[in-house]
Enzyme design. Structure first.
Site, mmCIF file in Angstrom:
data_model
loop_
_atom_site.group_PDB
_atom_site.id
_atom_site.type_symbol
_atom_site.label_atom_id
_atom_site.label_comp_id
_atom_site.label_asym_id
_atom_site.label_seq_id
_atom_site.Cartn_x
_atom_site.Cartn_y
_atom_site.Cartn_z
ATOM 1 N N LYS A 101 0.841 -1.206 0.000
ATOM 2 C CA LYS A 101 0.000 0.000 0.000
ATOM 3 C C LYS A 101 0.875 1.255 0.000
ATOM 4 C CE LYS A 101 -3.811 -2.373 2.267
ATOM 5 N NZ LYS A 101 -4.535 -2.678 3.504
ATOM 6 N N GLN A 130 -4.698 -1.312 9.888
ATOM 7 C CA GLN A 130 -4.554 -2.603 9.211
ATOM 8 C C GLN A 130 -5.117 -3.722 10.089
ATOM 9 O OE1 GLN A 130 -3.321 -3.082 6.024
ATOM 10 N NE2 GLN A 130 -3.896 -5.226 6.268
ATOM 11 N N ASP A 161 -10.837 2.814 4.165
ATOM 12 C CA ASP A 161 -11.124 1.387 3.992
ATOM 13 C C ASP A 161 -12.631 1.162 3.880
ATOM 14 O OD1 ASP A 161 -8.903 -0.174 3.684
ATOM 15 O OD2 ASP A 161 -8.632 -0.604 5.814
#
Ligand code: NAD
Length: 301
Positions: A51, A95, A118
């Site tokens: 990422k 994460q 997200d």
């Protein structure tokens, strides 16, 4: 026809690079993403590294914030609140998975939905359900983008979604049934939405018969060969989200990746089909980049 997710992802990365370069040329601040990483889960380390690399490639600023695996939920919540209030950060992700002593939902719920790139906060998901502007999680956004780029309209079509997870099945079903004018901004032009959607899951009876009536099948079940040729109407579009490891002594790592579709036998009859790997997967990180740019334009610029 094979839907080439790798190629589309590369094309979009080029477009995003141009967009960021244009911002720089205008003397504007560029979007910035923060990634909060807890512990050293090897898979998460790889995802986070990819990422950050993808951000660097297109010119999005990115910062990694690391905590050891013993961090308390309170410390993490304090970090989330700090990021919510940091005007230099357009979006951030925590994460997953988090260590067991931390309640993931508590952490996700604390993220300001306008920075939730997200798309996993209850608020963003609720906004998606209501057809309000929201940030959509990576995989459903990627699927929508693939359909749009191949001009596969969904209006009036019967879409069968197999799988009811919060990260794939439910949101993609919700997006494709929306009235397009209420749907999310920032997507490619195509008539996406207005579909008749059937959601199937592990307790569904006669999945094959339902699938045979589908114009578009989207499968996210995690079950190899779940969708076979006899379940697919000729000319239908088949989007395979599944990622399954199959033992294969002849492969360099001793395994290979397959999806949920019997690709070899379905591909000849499908109108469009995504391969695994190289279909939906490559779109995931691109969606995160797009979400970060969306947050920059819509909420924090
Ligand atoms: P999940 O693993 O949480 O749940 C699976 C879903 O499939 C459940 O809703 C279950 O009811 C349904 N299901 C399972 N077996 C079924 C069957 N035989 N018939 C009908 N329905 C069945 O779902 P998930 O997290 O969305 O993951 C699904 C798959 O997609 C996994 O293989 C995962 O690795 C993959 N995935 C890929 C990406 C990507 O970027 N390509 C992203 C997310 C998930």
């Amino acid at each position: 026809m094979i839907i080439d997710g790798k190629q589309i992802a590369q094309t979009i990365r080029g477009e995003l690079r141009d967009q960021i370069a244009a911002l720089r040329a205008e003397g504007k601040r560029v979007p910035k993403l923060a990634v909060v990483m807890v512990g050293h889960n090897p898979a998460s380390e790889t995802y986070v590294a990819n990422k950050l690399k993808a951000c660097a490639e297109v010119g999005i600023e990115a910062e990694r914030i690391s905590y050891d695996e013993y961090v308390t939920e309170q410390t993490l919540l304090t970090e989330v609140h700090r990021l919510n209030n940091d005007d230099s950060i357009d979006g951030f992700i925590v994460q997953l998975p988090l260590p067991e002593h931390i309640n993931e939902l508590n952490i996700l719920s604390a993220i300001d939905y306008r920075k939730d790139v997200d798309g996993l906060t209850p608020e963003n998901i609720g906004r998606t359900v209501q057809g309000l502007p929201s940030i959509v999680s990576a995989t459903p956004r990627g699927i929508r983008e693939l359909l749009a780029r191949y001009n596969i309209a969904t209006e009036g079509k019967h879409v069968v979604v197999i799988g009811r997870s919060n990260i794939v099945g439910k949101p993609i079903a919700m997006l494709l049934m929306q009235r397009p004018y209420l749907s999310l901004p920032g997507m490619s032009a195509a008539s996406l939405g207005d579909a008749t959607v059937t959601v199937c899951h592990s307790k569904t009876q006669d999945l094959a018969a339902i699938c045979r009536t589908a114009d578009i099948i989207i499968v996210a079940a995690g079950s190899p060969n779940l969708v076979t040729a006899s379940m697919v109407k000729p000319g239908a579009t088949v989007v395979d989200v599944g990622i399954n490891r199959i033992d294969d002594p002849s492969a360099p790592r001793g395994y290979r990746l397959v999806g949920d579709v019997d690709f070899e036998h379905v591909a000849p009859i499908a109108g469009y089909i995504t391969p695994v790997p190289g279909g939906v997967g490559p779109m995931t990180i691109v969606s995160l980049l797009q979400n970060t740019i969306q947050a920059y334009h819509e909420y924090t610029r």
